[in-house]
Write a protein that holds these residues in place. Structure first.
Motif, short mmCIF file in Angstrom:
data_model
loop_
_atom_site.label_atom_id
_atom_site.label_comp_id
_atom_site.label_asym_id
_atom_site.label_seq_id
_atom_site.Cartn_x
_atom_site.Cartn_y
_atom_site.Cartn_z
N LYS A 144 1.55 -0.88 95.90
CA LYS A 144 2.50 -0.24 95.00
C LYS A 144 2.56 -1.08 93.73
O LYS A 144 2.53 -0.56 92.65
N MET A 145 2.57 -2.55 93.83
CA MET A 145 2.71 -3.27 92.77
C MET A 145 1.48 -3.22 91.90
O MET A 145 1.26 -2.95 90.57
N ALA A 146 0.07 -3.01 92.71
CA ALA A 146 -1.38 -2.89 91.96
C ALA A 146 -1.26 -1.54 91.21
O ALA A 146 -1.63 -1.69 90.00
N THR A 147 -0.56 -0.38 91.82
CA THR A 147 -0.78 0.78 91.37
C THR A 147 -0.07 0.76 90.15
O THR A 147 -0.13 1.32 88.91
N ALA A 148 1.30 0.08 89.88
CA ALA A 148 2.36 0.12 88.99
C ALA A 148 1.81 -0.69 87.91
O ALA A 148 1.84 -0.19 86.77
N PHE A 149 1.02 -1.75 88.26
CA PHE A 149 0.49 -2.73 87.10
C PHE A 149 -0.75 -1.79 86.47
O PHE A 149 -0.75 -2.04 85.16
N GLN A 150 -1.50 -1.09 87.04
CA GLN A 150 -2.32 -0.25 86.15
C GLN A 150 -1.78 0.84 85.40
O GLN A 150 -2.26 0.89 84.28
N TYR A 151 -0.80 1.27 86.03
CA TYR A 151 -0.02 2.38 84.95
C TYR A 151 0.21 1.78 83.84
O TYR A 151 0.23 2.01 82.58
N LEU A 152 0.85 0.42 83.85
CA LEU A 152 1.53 -0.32 82.73
C LEU A 152 0.39 -0.93 81.90
O LEU A 152 0.36 -0.47 80.62
N GLN A 153 -0.91 -1.08 82.37
CA GLN A 153 -2.14 -1.45 81.59
C GLN A 153 -2.31 -0.27 80.69
O GLN A 153 -3.07 -0.30 79.78
N ARG A 154 -2.03 1.24 81.41
CA ARG A 154 -2.63 2.27 80.64
C ARG A 154 -1.53 2.68 79.76
O ARG A 154 -1.58 3.79 79.23
N GLY A 155 -0.35 1.90 79.53
CA GLY A 155 0.34 2.24 78.35
C GLY A 155 1.72 2.77 78.70
O GLY A 155 2.72 3.20 78.16
N ALA A 156 2.12 2.76 80.18
CA ALA A 156 3.36 3.43 80.93
C ALA A 156 4.44 2.55 80.23
O ALA A 156 4.31 1.24 80.15
N VAL A 157 5.59 3.14 80.03
CA VAL A 157 6.78 2.38 79.48
C VAL A 157 7.36 1.63 80.78
O VAL A 157 7.51 2.07 82.03
N PHE A 158 7.77 0.33 80.52
CA PHE A 158 8.28 -0.50 81.66
C PHE A 158 9.65 -0.48 81.69
O PHE A 158 10.42 -0.93 80.77
N LEU A 159 10.34 0.07 82.59
CA LEU A 159 11.91 0.16 82.83
C LEU A 159 12.21 -0.55 83.90
O LEU A 159 11.59 -0.53 85.02
N ALA A 160 13.57 -1.08 84.06
CA ALA A 160 14.16 -1.69 85.28
C ALA A 160 15.41 -1.19 85.59
O ALA A 160 16.11 -1.05 84.45
N THR A 161 15.92 -0.72 86.66
CA THR A 161 17.34 -0.21 86.66
C THR A 161 18.14 -1.59 86.68
O THR A 161 19.22 -1.56 85.88
N ASN A 162 17.82 -2.86 87.06
CA ASN A 162 18.47 -3.91 86.65
C ASN A 162 17.64 -5.29 86.84
O ASN A 162 16.69 -5.15 87.58
N THR A 163 17.71 -6.24 86.71
CA THR A 163 17.11 -7.58 86.91
C THR A 163 17.73 -8.56 87.78
O THR A 163 17.61 -9.90 87.37
N ASP A 164 18.82 -8.49 88.49
CA ASP A 164 19.76 -9.40 89.15
C ASP A 164 18.69 -10.27 89.87
O ASP A 164 18.04 -9.73 90.94
N SER A 165 18.99 -11.48 90.03
CA SER A 165 17.93 -12.28 90.78
C SER A 165 18.36 -12.19 92.34
O SER A 165 17.55 -12.47 93.02
N THR A 166 19.66 -11.99 92.73
CA THR A 166 20.02 -12.03 94.02
C THR A 166 20.96 -10.97 94.34
O THR A 166 21.52 -10.36 93.59
#
Ligand SMILES: O=C(O)[C@H](O)[C@H](O)COP(=O)(O)O
Length: 303
Positions: free
Chosen positions: A174-196
């Motif tokens: 999943k991480m490798a696939t997401a990475f390749q989409y981002l490399q191809r210009g996909a917009v990078f969003l997160a629901t949140n970035t809580d550490s814990t």
């Protein structure tokens, strides 16, 4: 900056504090409950606030559940709410994608790193997605996957967004696939970035930790749509039309909940000590984020 007022056991102080606000935005994990364990007197506290005519909104960064899922959880906990009072980070992200970002079709599909809550809210906003809880992605990466991802044959050409949330089913595929989409210009969003994630009366890696590998690989941070993002505050105000000066944010985490309220210029913030942050963090000289008041636990509002 005046030191935060300690309200536990201070009946007069609590009455005065409550009289300042008509609306209370409540964090969930770490304030109302730990996992499926409701903290003491939470149901009574919510009942008391409602009896005083206060408007309540439950604002959670936990993207694993939808508003409907939270309504079921509140029901199970014996807390009367309606689905419209819940505003989670998965809903915030879905609204942002559908109504603000509005990428032109067909390249507006979302690659989801997360659980069912995100999928349900994207569906509710009519946003197409892949991955998420799809069992086809819950497997080890194979040698041919590297070739097929790299040459694009394993990628969906309509994906224009990668959305990272709290994913209990992380894997390299999943991480490798997401990475390749981002490399191809996909917009990078997160629901949140809580550490814990505060649950089971302990701490576990949160959404921000779940997505950290992808951030490290791509070398940039996603736009987060949960607390303390003011995009979320604006969306909540747009839905509930409250007076920010008469609104209080109640939370357990300084760098999401309390920061969210302060940056949102709300009338007040109330920290409780049942979740992530410790009082030493905001009582220290020069602390960057200091709540207006604090209590040991939310139930102290009813004494
Ligand atoms: O890692 C996460 O996603 C968060 O810790 C968690 O979901 C926080 O939920 P909240 O305290 O905002 O209800």
């Amino acid at each position: 900056m005046s030191p935060p007022k300690y309200l536990t056991g201070d009946k007069a102080g609590i009455e005065e504090f409550l009289s300042r606000f008509d609306v209370f935005l409540f964090d969930c994990d770490g304030v109302l409950w730990s996992g499926d364990h409701l903290y003491p007197k939470v149901a009574e506290t919510i009942g008391m606030l409602r009896s005083k005519g206060k408007q309540l909104v439950f604002v959670t960064n936990n993207s694993t559940k939808s508003r409907a899922d939270y309504k079921k959880k509140f029901d199970k906990m014996g807390i009367e709410t309606n689905e419209e009072e819940v505003f989670g980070s998965s809903y915030s992200a879905a609204v942002y994608i559908a109504r603000i970002l509005k990428l032109p079709a067909p390249k507006n599909k979302v690659f989801v790193l997360g659980e069912s809550g995100i999928e349900q809210e994207l569906n509710a906003e009519g946003v197409r997605y892949i991955c998420g809880t799809d069992p086809a992605f819950r497997r080890d990466i194979e040698p041919e996957d590297f070739t097929n991802i790299a040459n694009g044959s394993a990628l969906d050409p309509e994906v224009g967004i990668v959305l990272s949330g709290l994913d209990f089913h992380l894997n390299y595929l999943k991480m490798a696939t997401a990475f390749q989409y981002l490399q191809r210009g996909a917009v990078f969003l997160a629901t949140n970035t809580d550490s814990t994630l505060p649950t089971a009366h302990s701490l576990f890696p949160g959404a921000g930790s779940a997505g950290a590998g992808l951030v490290k690989a791509i070398g940039r941070e996603p736009l987060a749509l949960g607390k303390p993002s003011q995009a979320m505050m604006d969306a909540i105000e747009g839905k509930f039309h409250f007076d920010r000066s008469r609104t209080c944010m109640v939370g357990d985490r300084l760098n999401t909940d309390i920061q969210f309220g302060i940056e949102g210029k709300l009338g007040g913030t109330l920290a409780v000590l049942t979740g992530v942050s410790k009082k030493e963090e905001f009582l220290a000289e020069g602390a960057p984020t200091v709540p207006m008041a604090y209590m040991d636990t939310l139930g102290d509002l009813v004494g």
